[in-house]
Design an enzyme around this catalytic site. Sequence first.
Site, PDB file in Angstrom:
ATOM      1  CB  THR A 216     -12.791  41.235 -42.069  1.00  0.00           C
ATOM      2  OG1 THR A 216     -13.242  42.528 -42.488  1.00  0.00           O
ATOM      3  CG2 THR A 216     -13.852  40.203 -42.387  1.00  0.00           C
TER       4      THR A 216
ATOM      5  CG  ASN B   2     -16.169  45.541 -44.700  1.00  0.00           C
ATOM      6  OD1 ASN B   2     -17.288  45.141 -44.995  1.00  0.00           O
ATOM      7  ND2 ASN B   2     -15.545  46.502 -45.352  1.00  0.00           N
TER       8      ASN B   2
ATOM      9  CE  LYS C 280     -11.837  44.424 -46.147  1.00  0.00           C
ATOM     10  NZ  LYS C 280     -10.634  44.487 -45.277  1.00  0.00           N
TER      11      LYS C 280
ATOM     12  CG  ASP D 175      -5.280  46.477 -45.382  1.00  0.00           C
ATOM     13  OD1 ASP D 175      -6.004  46.734 -44.407  1.00  0.00           O
ATOM     14  OD2 ASP D 175      -4.712  47.363 -46.052  1.00  0.00           O
ATOM     15  CB  SER D 176      -9.011  45.509 -49.853  1.00  0.00           C
ATOM     16  OG  SER D 176     -10.013  45.444 -48.861  1.00  0.00           O
TER      17      SER D 176
ATOM     18  CG  PHE E 106     -18.424  46.904 -49.454  1.00  0.00           C
ATOM     19  CD1 PHE E 106     -18.251  45.720 -50.128  1.00  0.00           C
ATOM     20  CD2 PHE E 106     -17.316  47.475 -48.828  1.00  0.00           C
ATOM     21  CE1 PHE E 106     -17.004  45.096 -50.187  1.00  0.00           C
ATOM     22  CE2 PHE E 106     -16.063  46.863 -48.879  1.00  0.00           C
ATOM     23  CZ  PHE E 106     -15.919  45.673 -49.561  1.00  0.00           C
TER      24      PHE E 106
HETATM   25  P1  ITT Z   1     -11.192  45.198 -41.703  1.00  0.00           P
HETATM   26  O1  ITT Z   1      -9.895  45.974 -41.587  1.00  0.00           O
HETATM   27  O2  ITT Z   1     -11.794  44.875 -40.373  1.00  0.00           O
HETATM   28  O3  ITT Z   1     -11.078  44.000 -42.601  1.00  0.00           O
HETATM   29  P2  ITT Z   1     -12.097  47.548 -43.170  1.00  0.00           P
HETATM   30  O4  ITT Z   1     -13.347  47.882 -43.928  1.00  0.00           O
HETATM   31  O5  ITT Z   1     -11.575  48.575 -42.192  1.00  0.00           O
HETATM   32  O6  ITT Z   1     -12.303  46.143 -42.424  1.00  0.00           O
HETATM   33  P3  ITT Z   1      -9.702  47.854 -44.766  1.00  0.00           P
HETATM   34  O7  ITT Z   1      -8.898  48.507 -43.695  1.00  0.00           O
HETATM   35  O8  ITT Z   1      -9.047  46.805 -45.604  1.00  0.00           O
HETATM   36  O9  ITT Z   1     -11.011  47.161 -44.204  1.00  0.00           O
HETATM   37  O10 ITT Z   1     -10.279  49.023 -45.701  1.00  0.00           O
HETATM   38  C1  ITT Z   1     -10.914  48.665 -46.847  1.00  0.00           C
HETATM   39  C2  ITT Z   1     -11.685  49.862 -47.399  1.00  0.00           C
HETATM   40  O11 ITT Z   1     -11.422  49.940 -48.800  1.00  0.00           O
HETATM   41  C3  ITT Z   1     -13.172  49.604 -47.268  1.00  0.00           C
HETATM   42  O12 ITT Z   1     -13.694  50.137 -46.072  1.00  0.00           O
HETATM   43  C4  ITT Z   1     -13.712  50.249 -48.506  1.00  0.00           C
HETATM   44  O13 ITT Z   1     -13.814  51.649 -48.281  1.00  0.00           O
HETATM   45  C5  ITT Z   1     -12.610  50.017 -49.538  1.00  0.00           C
HETATM   46  N1  ITT Z   1     -12.805  48.743 -50.279  1.00  0.00           N
HETATM   47  C6  ITT Z   1     -12.081  47.592 -50.135  1.00  0.00           C
HETATM   48  N2  ITT Z   1     -12.576  46.611 -50.903  1.00  0.00           N
HETATM   49  C7  ITT Z   1     -13.629  47.147 -51.548  1.00  0.00           C
HETATM   50  C8  ITT Z   1     -14.560  46.624 -52.456  1.00  0.00           C
HETATM   51  O14 ITT Z   1     -14.545  45.341 -52.826  1.00  0.00           O
HETATM   52  N3  ITT Z   1     -15.517  47.425 -52.908  1.00  0.00           N
HETATM   53  C9  ITT Z   1     -15.588  48.713 -52.516  1.00  0.00           C
HETATM   54  N4  ITT Z   1     -14.757  49.294 -51.627  1.00  0.00           N
HETATM   55  C10 ITT Z   1     -13.779  48.509 -51.151  1.00  0.00           C
END
Ligand code: ITT
Length: 205
Positions: free
Chosen positions: A7, A9, A12, A71-72, A159
Amino acid sequence: MDLLAATSNPHKLDELRAIFAPLGVRVLGLSEIPGGPFPEPVEDGATFEANARIKAVAYAAMTGRVCLADDSGLEVDALGGAPGVHSAYYGGTAGGRSERDARNNARLLRELDGVPAERRTARFVCCMCVADPSGGVLAESRGTYEGRIGTGPRGENGFGYDPLLILPDGRSSAELSEAEKNSMSHRGAAARLIGPRVVSLLSGG
Ligand code: ITT
């Protein structure tokens, strides 16, 4: 036991480290793996499951390691499930992570302007996928975290959309400690489901 979590992020990654630690699994980030930086794969799947697979398979191939991807995102019922797989860039792609988070939250509040509390139901969804370097999918899981969208941001922790998700007890997800959030969250639930399989894979099973 070491597990690569692919990731970009950092929030995460922190949560994943804390969630997997009790299982005896040390989570490594991409920056701890030689050979980087690794290019980010295009997440063009229509579902969280598809995007988790894209990331796990791509990073496992690039690093030569068994790799977990997460992915979330957020599904809001009154918006037909949006922002969904577009959660990370709902307010646009410009700027750094914290600017994007602020714009994402501002757009979500705008879209829900005037929608009454009982119709602001929503959930975070997390799909995890573990893949091996040859492209094999070894394990998958899904977790959800239910609440409703508030009318303004509350809390300093977490976040992304955490300040907007109001839990059944009235607190926002950003008002929880990291440990409390992990015990209730989509990410915690997905990790608890996939955890035993991860331990078995890493210990040669
Ligand atoms: P990676 O793909 O590199 O893992 P990313 O942040 O781009 O990082 P995602 O494509 O899975 O990850 O998008 C997830 C988004 O959803 C994230 O940027 C947040 O905006 C939101 N999100 C996911 N989990 C969350 C959480 O636990 N709390 C708050 N927002 C969340």
